[in-house]
Write a protein that holds these residues in place. Structure first.
Motif, PDB file in Angstrom:
ATOM      1  N   GLU A 133      24.146  43.330  27.473  1.00  0.00           N
ATOM      2  CA  GLU A 133      22.838  43.889  27.823  1.00  0.00           C
ATOM      3  C   GLU A 133      22.221  44.576  26.603  1.00  0.00           C
TER       4      GLU A 133
ATOM      5  N   LEU B  10      18.873  44.632  23.956  1.00  0.00           N
ATOM      6  CA  LEU B  10      18.121  45.828  23.523  1.00  0.00           C
ATOM      7  C   LEU B  10      17.883  45.782  22.018  1.00  0.00           C
TER       8      LEU B  10
ATOM      9  N   THR C 196      14.110  45.617  20.629  1.00  0.00           N
ATOM     10  CA  THR C 196      13.629  46.710  19.775  1.00  0.00           C
ATOM     11  C   THR C 196      13.618  46.297  18.306  1.00  0.00           C
TER      12      THR C 196
ATOM     13  N   THR D  78      12.389  49.095  24.779  1.00  0.00           N
ATOM     14  CA  THR D  78      13.111  48.071  25.535  1.00  0.00           C
ATOM     15  C   THR D  78      12.173  47.271  26.430  1.00  0.00           C
TER      16      THR D  78
ATOM     17  N   ILE E  70      15.905  54.274  31.909  1.00  0.00           N
ATOM     18  CA  ILE E  70      15.056  53.496  32.812  1.00  0.00           C
ATOM     19  C   ILE E  70      14.848  54.287  34.100  1.00  0.00           C
TER      20      ILE E  70
ATOM     21  N   ILE F 165      12.653  56.019  21.209  1.00  0.00           N
ATOM     22  CA  ILE F 165      13.277  54.744  21.541  1.00  0.00           C
ATOM     23  C   ILE F 165      13.582  54.749  23.036  1.00  0.00           C
ATOM     24  N   HIS F 166      12.973  53.790  23.686  1.00  0.00           N
ATOM     25  CA  HIS F 166      13.150  53.634  25.122  1.00  0.00           C
ATOM     26  C   HIS F 166      14.263  52.613  25.284  1.00  0.00           C
ATOM     27  N   VAL F 167      15.352  53.009  25.944  1.00  0.00           N
ATOM     28  CA  VAL F 167      16.557  52.166  25.932  1.00  0.00           C
ATOM     29  C   VAL F 167      16.922  51.670  27.330  1.00  0.00           C
ATOM     30  N   LEU F 168      18.140  51.153  27.459  1.00  0.00           N
ATOM     31  CA  LEU F 168      18.591  50.572  28.717  1.00  0.00           C
ATOM     32  C   LEU F 168      18.920  51.641  29.749  1.00  0.00           C
TER      33      LEU F 168
END
Lengths: 583, 285
Positions: free
Chosen positions: A288, A292, A296, A432, B48, B63-66
């Motif tokens: 996963e 990312l 990104t 993301t 999220i 930084i927008h992550v999982l």
């Protein structure tokens, strides 16, 4: 210098015993001594996933010429227990010899009449010198050196260097070595194999694939490494943890593979070169986050040392079963590089290249190796990091401040310059979610398409760069009567097979696909256009490289040698298969 | 000096009117302004959930992550560049369900990141399911008979994991939340702020009014945040009275201080040149 084995110009030793009897250590001591004596060496280990008690063995092969893999048999068996005699007596060439502890219950003469036997009081020697039982192996090495006529002084030096700072251990091992050597000198005739030390020799190192990858990362200026222990990638963690200061690298053991790759993404986002390593199961957990990194556009390097699956499979054995998985892992579509080194030199130089590709194209790069390559030893020339160098691509260390910085600026090349967070006048938003040029989340159809196209535009220059890196390598005869096709660690056995076939008067060549994604389709197609018989060699059940070749070129490789029992392909197997397809 | 205006972005805010997230966003901006931080020195990491949009609405590095992975990403950033102020934002689903493991490990390491959890006791972005902090019996679309499980107590979890700063805020009190954020950022080490954040659409039980009737400020009742025992005692309080404020704080060595290569300064700004591998290669000869 002289090296004469029973069968050819190589000499092979098999050291067998229980886990905990120092089998691997003996193998590496012997390998290093022979290398220092001027020989090329190759060493492979075989062990179950246990700490004590399971059967372990190490095969060391040496020669004046380069050796690429284990051979088909061995000259000398060093059996530290009865089980090793039973399991390996039939690996000996006729006329080979077996060294064993005379205290054992099994007499090898009852199993095979055509080999020489060297019963030695290994336990007696250890008792006499008051050492721990584990140094029986060093006494046996002493016997082996006597039998092949090799000067023990070189081995004494190796022992001193290996156990540096632990004087008691050094003394005990040298005593055991000398006693074994003297006993054999007095009681045994030589094996008929001979290895002599030569004074003039090239500078060489003895290194595993894992060490070569770790050194490649250091050479590339990797500053951050996070990895969860998983065989057969853990030795990279051990090596880097032991050398973090020299490398200037932060080395972390996190709570899971998921944490490992996400930490690596964080570090890479913040502007440092970063890597993780694992095996197939750990990579499943990472998939996963691989996406990312892609979304990104964060450059990361992931090493996968394959072992047989599915699931836990066999933790300490080898496989090439994860090729298609690696190429397709994670949801959605994105460019990535998958590169498969075939020997220790490629482990080093391709790892260095991997960091350059990751940063220049701002993509994830996966180095796909396997247990056989990662844990086997080979001698080679010392690595030279300046041959690859460091190219960080479009990385800005300052910002003019005239306009707002856009992380995902739509450029012709598809590459948007990165900044290092913290510089004056600009901030960087990575996302993301699908995003616009500034990094803000968007679902606007035009922007969504533009961003996907931008990421894929990088492929054009990436493909060109990979062409320059020699993605498909060819060995052997130009006018081949037969072709072997493979990837990764089958390179060693394939190169050995070429020599054996040459000896029989068969001209063959080996095509090694090194870069598997983006796939060098044109080059592969061109190389496969001849009408000589072709043999696909892979260590998996379904012939995954064959599938890729079919997909990209339409060529079907009908003849296949597929080994999927966890053991490496032997050169003799390849020769047999080639003879078969030439009929 | 950074201003509130400089911290704003052109992105259109998509939270529901009245959502507790607005208050958290305002408090974070105020804390940055009042502490005099340069916006370029701050990194926001979001997971999220509804909170995840934060990175779009505040003009710092982001930084927008999982889902669930805020803390490992934040850890990587902090180890790469200690000079950055790293703020992690997560929802209760993000932090206490899918990402729960990372909380314990980041806390015990004492990574110098601040973890702000938008805790609305419900899954909101996915349109109303039970959360690990939902009360037993809480009815949602995934729990039509009411939630079966005991809720997680995030404060106890953090304390038990060795967090060096544990606090609870309330989105109905921006000034108090701003104070907590400033204290957390000033704190040397890992900080958890669990923020009670009413969700006006999917949680009709734990509303602003519900909280206002119950919350009280620890600092007004003479709580000693240096006492772990007292912190545990306050952490289990929930129901008639709900404490907000700093439950616990202690000074411990920072995670990044253990790594010898970081003594030469931040990795991110060390120039890269091809190293001399000779000493390492000699070990292998």
């Amino acid at each position: 210098m002289v090296c004469i084995g029973i069968k050819d110009e190589t000499i092979s030793f098999l050291i067998g015993g229980e886990a905990g009897q120092g089998i691997m250590r003996s193998g590496s001591l012997l390998g290093r001594a022979l290398m220092r004596g001027g020989l090329h060496i190759f060493g492979v280990n075989d062990y179950p996933s246990l700490i004590r008690g399971g059967h372990n063995f190490y095969i060391l092969r040496a020669s004046e010429r380069e050796v690429y893999s284990q051979g088909d048999g061995v000259d000398l068996l060093i059996a530290l227990n009865d089980e090793s005699i039973e399991l390996h007596i039939n690996d000996l060439y006729p006329g080979g010899g077996v060294i064993y502890d005379e205290e054992g219950k099994l007499d090898p003469r009852e199993l095979r009449g055509d080999v020489k036997t060297y019963p030695t009081p290994l336990t007696g020697i250890v008792k006499e010198i008051g050492g721990p039982r584990v140094v029986r192996n060093t006494a046996a090495l002493g016997v082996a050196l006597s039998l092949i006529g090799f000067n023990p002084e070189t081995m004494r030096g190796v022992i001193r260097d290996t156990f540096k700072g632990r004087e008691g251990i050094i003394e005990m091992n040298i005593k055991a070595l000398d006693r074994g050597y003297e006993y054999a000198e007095r009681n045994f005739e030589g094996l008929g194999c001979r290895v002599e030390t030569s004074k003039s020799r090239d500078e060489r190192i003895m290194v595993t694939g894992n060490e070569a990858i770790a050194l490649g990362a250091i050479g590339a200026g990797c500053r951050f490494y996070a990895a969860y222990p998983m065989t057969p990638a853990t030795p990279i963690l051990h090596y880097l943890a032991a050398h973090d200061e020299e490398a200037g690298m932060v080395v972390v053991q996190p709570e899971s593979e998921i944490a490992a790759i996400n930490m690596v993404i964080g570090a890479a986002y913040a502007g440092v070169r970063a890597m993780t390593a694992t095996s197939g199961g750990g990579f499943c957990l990472m998939t996963e986050a691989l996406g990312l990194a892609a979304m990104t556009e964060t450059p990361i390097v992931v090493v996968i040392n394959q072992r047989p699956g599915p699931s836990t499979g066999m933790a300490t054995y080898t496989s090439q079963g994860d090729l298609l998985f690696t190429i397709h892992a994670s949801q959605g579509e994105f460019p990535r590089v998958v590169v498969a080194p075939g020997d220790v030199d490629e482990c080093f130089y391709l790892t260095m290249e991997a960091f350059n590709l990751a940063e220049r194209f701002q993509i994830p790069v996966i180095i796909l190796a396997d247990k056989y390559l990662a844990e086997s030893h080979r001698s080679t020339r010392p690595f030279d990091p300046s041959r690859v160098g460091i190219d960080r691509g479009e990385l800005l260390t300052e910002w003019s401040g005239d306009e707002e910085y856009r992380r995902y600026r739509l450029t012709e090349s598809g590459i948007s310059p990165r900044i290092i967070p913290g510089i004056e006048g600009a901030t960087m938003l990575a996302n993301t979610n699908e995003h616009d040029e500034y990094g803000f989340a968007t679902t606007n159809p035009e922007m969504v398409k533009a961003m996907m196209d931008k990421r894929f535009r990088k492929l054009k220059a990436l493909r060109r760069e990979i062409e320059r890196l020699n993605p498909v390598r060819v060995y052997g005869s130009e006018e081949a009567e037969a072709t072997i096709v493979g990837w990764g660690s089958t390179k060693g056995p394939a190169l050995e097979a070429l020599r054996m076939l040459e000896g029989e008067g068969i001209k063959a060549r080996f095509i090694q696909v090194v870069y598997l994604e983006p796939f060098p389709a044109e080059r592969v197609e061109e190389l496969l256009s001849g009408d000589e018989p072709k043999l696909l060699v892979e260590m998996n059940k379904t012939g995954q490289l064959g599938s890729l070749i079919k997909l990209h070129t339409g060529v079907t490789l009908e003849h296949r040698l597929l080994r999927y029992d966890g053991r490496p392909v032997n050169p003799g197997q390849i020769c047999n298969a080639i003879r078969g397809v030439m009929r | 000096m950074t201003t509130m205006e400089e911290l704003s972005t052109p992105a259109r805010i998509t939270w529901c009117p009245g959502c507790g997230n607005y208050a958290i966003l305002t408090a974070v901006k105020r804390a940055i302004v009042e502490l005099g931080l340069r916006r370029e020195e701050v990194v926001a990491v979001t997971g999220i959930g509804c909170h995840g949009r934060m990175t779009n609405y505040i003009r710092v590095n982001g930084i927008h992550v999982l889902h669930g992975r805020v803390l490992p990403v934040a850890t990587g950033i902090k180890l790469a560049n200690q000079r950055l102020t790293v703020l992690g934002f997560a929802g209760d689903g993000d932090a206490y369900s899918i990402g729960m493991g990372h909380l314990s490990h980041t806390a015990r390491r004492n990574v110098d990141v601040k973890y702000i959890v938008h805790d609305n006791l419900v899954y909101a972005l996915t349109t109303g399911q039970t959360s690990p902090t939902s009360e037993p019996g809480f009815r949602t679309r995934s729990t039509p008979r009411g939630a079966y499980e005991q809720p997680i107590n995030p404060l106890l979890q953090a304390l038990a994991s060795g967090a060096s700063f544990v606090a609870r805020g309330f989105a109905g009190d921006v000034r108090h939340l701003t104070m907590l954020l400033k204290e957390a950022i000033r704190h040397r080490g890992f900080a958890l702020i669990d923020v009670l954040q009413p969700c006006i659409v999917w949680n009709r039980v734990n509303t602003y009014e519900w909280y206002r009737e119950r919350v009280y400020k620890l600092e007004e009742e003479g709580h000693d945040p240096h006492s772990l025992e007292e912190a545990y005692r306050r952490a289990v309080e929930w129901g008639e009275r709900i404490p907000i404020g700093i439950l616990y704080r202690e000074e411990r060595p920072l995670y990044h201080e253990h790594f010898p290569p970081l003594r030469r300064g931040s990795l991110a700004f060390q120039p890269l040149k091809t190293p001399d591998l000779t000493p390492l290669l000699e070990e292998l000869s």
